[in-house]
Design an enzyme around this catalytic site. Structure first.
Site, short mmCIF file in Angstrom:
data_model
loop_
_atom_site.label_atom_id
_atom_site.label_comp_id
_atom_site.label_asym_id
_atom_site.label_seq_id
_atom_site.Cartn_x
_atom_site.Cartn_y
_atom_site.Cartn_z
N GLU A 119 1.80 123.41 59.19
CA GLU A 119 3.17 123.05 58.49
C GLU A 119 4.91 122.52 59.76
O GLU A 119 4.75 123.79 60.61
CB GLU A 119 3.97 124.31 58.11
CG GLU A 119 5.32 124.41 56.94
CD GLU A 119 5.75 125.72 56.02
OE1 GLU A 119 4.04 127.13 56.64
OE2 GLU A 119 6.23 125.86 55.02
N LYS A 196 7.22 120.83 49.05
CA LYS A 196 6.41 122.12 49.59
C LYS A 196 7.27 123.05 47.81
O LYS A 196 7.98 122.78 47.83
CB LYS A 196 7.33 123.36 50.87
CG LYS A 196 6.76 125.11 50.43
CD LYS A 196 7.49 125.44 51.66
CE LYS A 196 6.21 126.78 51.78
NZ LYS A 196 7.26 126.65 53.57
N CYS A 233 1.24 126.01 52.21
CA CYS A 233 1.80 127.17 52.73
C CYS A 233 2.23 128.70 51.61
O CYS A 233 0.74 128.35 51.18
CB CYS A 233 2.98 127.40 53.56
SG CYS A 233 3.78 129.20 54.31
#
Lengths: 374, 374
Positions: A119, A196, A233
Site C-alpha cells: 500500500e 480503498k 488495507c
C-alpha cells in the site's frame, strides 16, 4: 525475544519442533503442505546480493478432463522505505522506484506474471502524523503520474501485470486525494483503478484526514493471467468487501497493507486467509517492513511484513520475514477455486437474498433488533 | 504422528518451543496471553475421575468509569457418544444425558453461567449415512421434548443458561425436521430456539436429506448474563450469518458443530476467530470428538474436538483436546466488545447501505459483474 528480533513464526517452528510432530503442526497451522517452487539460481543470487528474501511455493489443483491447468505466477513485494523521510520528495520516490524495480527484475527471472506492491508504496506510510506537508506531495495521477509511467515500463519490459497502490491525486475532481491501486496490464495499458473502500479511524491512523471512502465499488480486472481485484488495507477487516469482489468474479484478491505490530499482528494471519476460504479464491496479503520514521511523530513500532498467500482450500504459504525486504513468488493453479467451490458450495448455500433484505432493514435508523427476552 | 495420536497443537508447542520464543510464538498464534482461571480442586478431581479434560481461561477488559465489569463464565462441552450406535435409541439418549449432565455439574462447581453443548448432542452425528432409521427417531420437540425437559432441570438446579442443540421434530408443521438450538434461561424457561441457517451439501454430508435451511432468521437471546446467539455448524463458513447475529446485538455467538479432520481441521481455528474479530464479539466454537461409528458407513475419520473461545481483540483460548471429552470454562468481561468496537470501528466504517444495494443487484439472474477488460 520479541519485536524486531523475532524473524518469523515459521523459522522458530522449523528450528524447535521435531520432524515427527512438525508435519502435523504445519498441517494444523497452514493446511495442506505446499511444494517449494524451484527458483532459478540467478534469481536467488540476485536476491542475496540485493539483500532481500526470496521464497517460492506452489498451490496445486487436481487435473480436470475439460479444462487445462490455469497456472499463474504471482509475486508479492514487501519493502522498507529507502531514504530518510526528510529527503526531498522526488528523491524518495525515485529511490523506491529503483529498489522495487530491481526486485521486479528478479520476479521476472522467476517467471512472475502478476506482481503487487505494498500500500502507498512510493512513500513513507506517514498518515499517523496528520501533517499535510510533505506527505500530500507524494500523490500522483493514477492515469499518467510518474509512478504509473514507471509501472507501464516494467509491465512492457517483463510482460507482467503490475498492481501499483499509490496515493492518488484526482485532478478532475478538485484535486481530491484517494488511496488507490492502479492496475497495469502486461501490455502496458492502464486497465483501471480500484480505490480503498474502507478508511480506518483507528488509533493514530484516521486516514480520512487525507482521503475518504473509495467510490470505485468492486471492480474486477480481467488480465491475461486471471481475474484479479484489489482490497486495500483496512478493507480486509470487512468480510462484505471481500465477498463483493468475489461475487464480481475475482479469482485472486490482493490486499496491499501497512499495519504495525502491537495493533494487528495476531489477526494478520486470520483475515485474508478466512477470506480465501469463505470466497473460494486466492488472497494475497502484503504488509510493508520497517518503521515510519516520521520525525514529528512518536514511535509506534514497526510494520511487521509477514506477507503471505492463502488458497481457497485453507492452505497458505509461510509468511515472508517480519523485518526484511522480500519477494514471495507463488505459482497457483486457478482451477483450484472452482474445485473447492464445487466441494464446499458456499455461494450456492449463501442465501444472499435473505441477507440483502435483512441488511436493508438493519441500516434503517429505527431498526428493531430481534432480541428475545424472558 | 497424525490423526488421533496427536492430542493438540498447544501441547506440542509447549513441549518443544523454548520459553524465550514460546511467548512470542503464542502471541503470534493466539494473541494476547490469557490468564488461567483458578478452578476449584473439587472440579478438577471430578473431571479426572470422570475422564474428561477441564481447562479454564480469563478474557479481561479494561476498567471503565461508568460501567462495572460485566463478567460471565461460559462453559463449552465436547464429548464422544456413549453407547454404540446400534443400542436402542432411548438408551443412547439417556446415556448422553447422564454423561453430559455430570459434566454440567462440574461446570456448575466452576461457576459457569451459560453452558453450550455440541451440535445434535443427543445422538450420533449420522447424517452422512443418508439412512432415515433409526436416526430420525432421535428428533424431539424443541419446546417440551425429553431433552428440553432435561435441560430445564439442569438450568433450574444450577441457575445456568443452557444452549441445547438437538434434532428437532416440528409437529405443528407436518412433523418436519430441523437442526435447532434450544435456549433455556437460568430460570428454566424455554427462551426460544434458533435453527441452522445454512445446510451443508459437502461430501457425504448433504444434510438437506434430513432438514432444510432454518426459518428463524437471526434471533438474539437476552439472558441474565448477556445477549447470546447460536450459529450452528456450517453457518460458520458464512460471514454474513455471523454479521447478522452481531447486528442484532449478540455479545457471544456459539457455534456448536460436528466436523471431521481431513475435511476442515486447518480452517477450524480461522473461521470463528475471524468472526469474533470482524464483529467485535466473543465466539465459542464447539466440535465433538470420536467417530461416527455408523455401522453402515465407510470410515471417514474422527471428529477432532479442539473447541475454543475467541475474543474480539483477536486473542483466543487454547483448544480442548482433539480426542478426549472436555469442558472449557472461560470467564469473559463483555465490556471488551465495546472497547474493541470503539477502537477498530468496523460497524461504523462498514458501509452496509452500499452492500445492501450491491447484494440486491448481485442476486438477480441477469446480474452483470463489474469486469474491466483490456
Amino acid at each position: 525475544m520479541s519485536g524486531e528480533d523475532f524473524e518469523s513464526l515459521e523459522k522458530v517452528l522449523e528450528t524447535c519442533v521435531p520432524e515427527a510432530e512438525l508435519r502435523e503442526v504445519r498441517r494444523l497451522l497452514f493446511g495442506k503442505q505446499l511444494k517449494k517452487l524451484n527458483l532459478p539460481q540467478s534469481a536467488l543470487d540476485a536476491a542475496e546480493e540485493q539483500d532481500f528474501d526470496l521464497k517460492g511455493y506452489v498451490f496445486e489443483a487436481s487435473p480436470e478432463q475439460l479444462r487445462p491447468p490455469r497456472t499463474v505466477r504471482v509475486g508479492l513485494i514487501q519493502n522498507k522505505i529507502v531514504l530518510p523521510t526528510d529527503a526531498p520528495v522526488l528523491e524518495q520516490i525515485t529511490a523506491l522506484h529503483k529498489r522495487v524495480g530491481e526486485m521486479v527484475e528478479v520476479a521476472a527471472i522467476c517467471g512472475v506474471n502478476i506482481v503487487c506492491f505494498q500500500e502507498a508504496w512510493t512513500m513513507p506510510f506517514a498518515f499517523c502524523t496528520r501533517e499535510r506537508e510533505p506527505w500530500t506531495e507524494f500523490a500522483e495521477s493514477a492515469e499518467d503520474g510518474l509512478t504509473t509511467r514507471f509501472c507501464i515500463q516494467l509491465a512492457k519490459k517483463y510482460n507482467m501485470v503490475v498492481v501499483s497502490p499509490i496515493l492518488e491525486r484526482d485532478e478532475i475532481h478538485g484535486g481530491t486525494l484517494w488511496n488507490t491501486a492502479v492496475v497495469v496490464s502486461n501490455n502496458g495499458n492502464v486497465l483501471g483503478k480500484s480505490r480503498k473502500n474502507h478508511i480506518p479511524r483507528v488509533g493514530d491512523f484516521n486516514e480520512s484526514t487525507y482521503y475518504m471512502e473509495g467510490n470505485t465499488s468492486h471492480p474486477v480486472f480481467q488480465t491475461q493471467f486471471g481475474k484479479i481485484a484489489v482490497n486495500i488495507c483496512y478493507g480486509r477487516h470487512h468480510p462484505l468487501n471481500w465477498l463483493m469482489y468475489s461475487i464480481h468474479g475475482a479469482e485472486i484478491i490482493f490486499n496491499p497493507s501497512a499495519t504495525v505490530g502491537l495493533l494487528s499482528e495476531p489477526i494478520w494471519p486470520i483475515e485474508a486467509r478466512n477470506a480465501a476460504i469463505a470466497n473460494h479464491c486466492f488472497t494475497c496479503a502484503i504488509n510493508r517492513v520497517g518503521t515510519v520514521c516520521a520525525t514529528s511523530h512518536h514511535d509506534f513500532g514497526h510494520f511487521y511484513g509477514s506477507s503471505y498467500v492463502a488458497a481457497p482450500d485453507g492452505s497458505r504459504s509461510p509468511g515472508l520475514s517480519r523485518t526484511r525486504d522480500g519477494l514471495l513468488v507463488t505459482e497457483m493453479d486457478l482451477n483450484l477455486n472452482r474445485q473447492v467451490a464445487d466441494k464446499w458450495n458456499f455461494k450456492m448455500t449463501g442465501r444472499y437474498e435473505m441477507y440483502a433484505e435483512e441488511l436493508k432493514k438493519a441500516i434503517q435508523h429505527d431498526f428493531k433488533p430481534n432480541i428475545v427476552k424472558e
